[in-house]
Write a protein that holds these residues in place. Structure first.
Motif, PDB file in Angstrom:
ATOM      1  N   ASP A 301       0.787  -1.241   0.000  1.00  0.00           N
ATOM      2  CA  ASP A 301       0.000   0.000   0.000  1.00  0.00           C
ATOM      3  C   ASP A 301       0.819   1.290   0.000  1.00  0.00           C
ATOM      4  OD1 ASP A 301      -2.350  -1.503   0.032  1.00  0.00           O
ATOM      5  OD2 ASP A 301      -2.410  -1.571   2.209  1.00  0.00           O
ATOM      6  N   THR A 302       2.096   1.220  -0.417  1.00  0.00           N
ATOM      7  CA  THR A 302       2.880   2.460  -0.468  1.00  0.00           C
ATOM      8  C   THR A 302       2.358   3.412  -1.537  1.00  0.00           C
ATOM      9  OG1 THR A 302       4.468   1.352  -1.936  1.00  0.00           O
ATOM     10  CG2 THR A 302       4.991   1.414   0.424  1.00  0.00           C
ATOM     11  N   GLU A 303       1.588   2.891  -2.489  1.00  0.00           N
ATOM     12  CA  GLU A 303       0.983   3.757  -3.500  1.00  0.00           C
ATOM     13  C   GLU A 303      -0.198   4.546  -2.932  1.00  0.00           C
ATOM     14  OE1 GLU A 303      -0.709  -0.379  -4.577  1.00  0.00           O
ATOM     15  OE2 GLU A 303       0.855   0.498  -3.320  1.00  0.00           O
ATOM     16  N   LEU A 304      -0.717   4.079  -1.792  1.00  0.00           N
ATOM     17  CA  LEU A 304      -1.834   4.772  -1.137  1.00  0.00           C
ATOM     18  C   LEU A 304      -1.336   5.725  -0.063  1.00  0.00           C
ATOM     19  CD1 LEU A 304      -4.282   1.760  -0.632  1.00  0.00           C
ATOM     20  CD2 LEU A 304      -4.252   3.414  -2.504  1.00  0.00           C
ATOM     21  N   GLU A 305      -0.306   5.301   0.658  1.00  0.00           N
ATOM     22  CA  GLU A 305       0.251   6.107   1.741  1.00  0.00           C
ATOM     23  C   GLU A 305       1.744   5.803   1.856  1.00  0.00           C
ATOM     24  OE1 GLU A 305      -0.358   6.341   6.557  1.00  0.00           O
ATOM     25  OE2 GLU A 305      -2.154   6.203   5.277  1.00  0.00           O
ATOM     26  N   PRO A 306       2.598   6.828   1.875  1.00  0.00           N
ATOM     27  CA  PRO A 306       4.046   6.578   1.925  1.00  0.00           C
ATOM     28  C   PRO A 306       4.472   5.969   3.259  1.00  0.00           C
ATOM     29  CG  PRO A 306       3.568   8.921   2.203  1.00  0.00           C
ATOM     30  CD  PRO A 306       2.269   8.262   1.839  1.00  0.00           C
ATOM     31  N   PRO A 321       8.931  -2.173  -1.020  1.00  0.00           N
ATOM     32  CA  PRO A 321       7.551  -1.875  -1.420  1.00  0.00           C
ATOM     33  C   PRO A 321       7.085  -2.817  -2.527  1.00  0.00           C
ATOM     34  CG  PRO A 321       8.899   0.123  -1.328  1.00  0.00           C
ATOM     35  CD  PRO A 321       9.839  -1.039  -1.248  1.00  0.00           C
ATOM     36  N   HIS A 323       3.567  -3.091  -4.866  1.00  0.00           N
ATOM     37  CA  HIS A 323       2.289  -2.449  -5.158  1.00  0.00           C
ATOM     38  C   HIS A 323       1.199  -3.479  -5.478  1.00  0.00           C
ATOM     39  CE1 HIS A 323       4.580   1.454  -6.429  1.00  0.00           C
ATOM     40  NE2 HIS A 323       4.712   1.164  -5.156  1.00  0.00           N
TER      41      HIS A 323
END
Length: 374
Positions: A301-306, A321, A323
């Protein structure tokens, strides 16, 4: 056209319209009943239609009475969720079925579901084992309260394990006696769809015959078994390559020669944040003791929240990470269905244990190195 011909034509048209009308309603089902202890004036009914999930909001009155209907093309599994999704049960619906529910949502395993041979068979199973099923719910409630108060009793876990073992044996006997019933498939799904029960899952699936053997859920369970086996304890860990935070390619085989704790977390997971402190303390201690182990964490979920600054400042091992959330390749490879989740891998790339606790890791590693672990 004479009068007799007009009457004949009119009658024929009425007959055709009646057939069309009946055909139009032939795919209809109805669900009704009376349920106790529903805390809201509604509940949710969810079912899959093709690749879509259809969720209906069903109104239920102060007496616990409700009724709803719909249409289906074939036998369909439907999940019912009550009390802010904290309680649930399931039913099966099919064309022309009228399904009636009665019971207490605080004991969802005991809700009577009548209408349709499969629902009737499953309700009969519940009634024959109601005392044991009720005891299981009561123990689960005790454990849930104990977890909140941080006062979990080993005795309760032992009781739950014994009840589950007995119920699974009863379910296995039912499957053996009724290999052609869809109810057998539903019981296999309830009692043997677990990472630790794959041999018994396969054994019971092999018993199925007739329509039960080709039922869609049966095929799903076989796929589930195959998926689990590719990342179960004792199998070679599947290789992957991901880029770290500096853009460097990192592969699983890069860790050969060391024990590896492969963890899965998410940037949107509060439990992962709470566990980070323990993970950092254990990692630092193992490194201080010069243990032959490294950590690597796959971050969803790094694409949603860093990744948070706290994580970046405290974690000294590799973060990778990946995705796609729950559909990420590594998450699928290792059949991860909850987070945080950790897997211990040997220096030769063999999965030694799944669902490893950070706090338990030092002792597990010592047991392995001393030969005490199986």
């Amino acid at each position: 056209m004479n009068k007799n011909n007009i009457i004949t034509l009119t009658s024929l048209l009425l007959f055709v319209f009646a057939l069309i009308s009946c055909g139009g309603n032939s795919s209809k089902f109805e669900v009704k009943g009376k349920l106790d202890n529903v805390t809201e004036g509604y509940f949710y009914a969810a079912r899959e239609i093709g690749d879509s999930l259809l969720v209906d909001t069903v109104r239920i009155n102060a007496k616990g009475e409700f009724s709803f209907s719909g249409t289906v093309d074939t036998l369909t599994f439907m999940s019912l969720y009550f009390n802010q999704n904290t309680k649930s049960t399931y039913i099966l619906v099919d064309k022309g079925w009228t399904v009636e529910l009665k019971g207490d949502v605080l004991f969802p395993d005991l809700i009577s579901v009548k209408g349709g041979s499969i629902n009737d068979d499953l309700t009969s199973f519940k009634e024959q084992n109601k005392d044991m099923l009720k005891s299981r719910v009561e123990i689960l409630n005790v454990l849930s309260e104990a977890v909140e108060k941080d006062s979990v009793s080993g005795k309760s876990f032992a009781e739950l394990k014994n009840i589950n073992f007995t119920l699974s044996n009863i379910a296995a006997n039912y499957v053996k006696a009724n290999p052609d019933k869809i109810a057998s498939v539903m019981l296999i799904n309830t009692f043997f769809k677990d990472e630790t029960s794959i041999p018994r899952l396969d054994e019971n699936l092999e018993l199925l015959r007739g329509e039960a053997a080709v039922f869609p859920l049966t095929l799903d369970l076989k796929r589930y078994s195959a998926k689990i086996k590719q990342s179960t304890v004792g199998t070679p860990a599947l290789n992957f390559t991901l880029k770290d935070l500096k853009g460097k390619d990192v592969s699983l085989i890069d860790y050969r020669g060391k024990y590896l704790l492969l963890s899965f977390i998410s940037t949107t997971c509060e439990a992962c944040d709470r566990e980070r402190k323990n993970a950092v303390e254990v990692y630092n201690q193992l490194k201080k003791d010069k243990k032959n182990i490294d950590f690597a964490t796959i971050v969803m979920d790094t694409e949603l929240e860093p990744i948070s600054k706290n994580t970046l400042d405290s974690v000294k091992w590799t973060l990778l990470p990946d995705h796609g959330g729950w559909s990420a390749k590594t998450v699928e490879q290792y059949y991860i269905r909850e987070i945080p989740y950790s897997i211990l891998i040997s220096p030769t790339g063999i999965i030694l244990e799944r669902d490893v606790s950070f706090l338990d890791l030092p002792k597990k590693l010592d047991d392995i190195l001393s030969g005490k672990s199986k």
